[in-house]
Motif scaffolding. Structure first.
Motif: not given
Length: 113
Positions: A24-43
């Protein structure tokens, strides 16, 4: 008994996980693809999709598929019921603390006499 709002349960559950809060913190800056959300998590992607489904169920995230890319967007208005509930709780506790303060001050005045 206080009025129970099942939507609040969904919101608090969605925000209870640090991975979902990070998303949600990332999405607060604007829309993002799922792959971008997954990147920093390592999941792995299936785990990320489960997290996203929790956020979607709470109404905090909307997803859109364009070809092979699924994009996500934060829906901040979905947090309003939680904000309203927290404001109510703050008022209740401030009133309780004010009454406690009055009580303690009266005790102190009585002891001075």
């Amino acid at each position: 008994m206080a009025k129970h709002d099942p939507h609040l349960d969904l919101l608090f559950h969605a925000l209870s996980d640090p991975t979902r809060r990070m998303m949600l913190n990332r999405l607060a800056r604007g829309p993002a693809p799922v792959t971008e959300l997954a990147g920093p998590t390592g999941l792995r992607l299936p785990t990320i999709l489960r997290h996203l489904s929790v956020l979607e169920e709470a109404g905090l995230v909307a997803t859109q598929k364009d070809g092979r890319v699924r994009s996500c967007a934060f829906q901040p208005q979905a947090m309003q019921p939680m904000t309203d509930w927290l404001d109510e709780q703050r008022k209740v506790w401030e009133a309780r603390l004010d009454r406690l303060d009055d009580y303690v001050m009266n005790l102190m005045k009585e002891r001075e006499k």
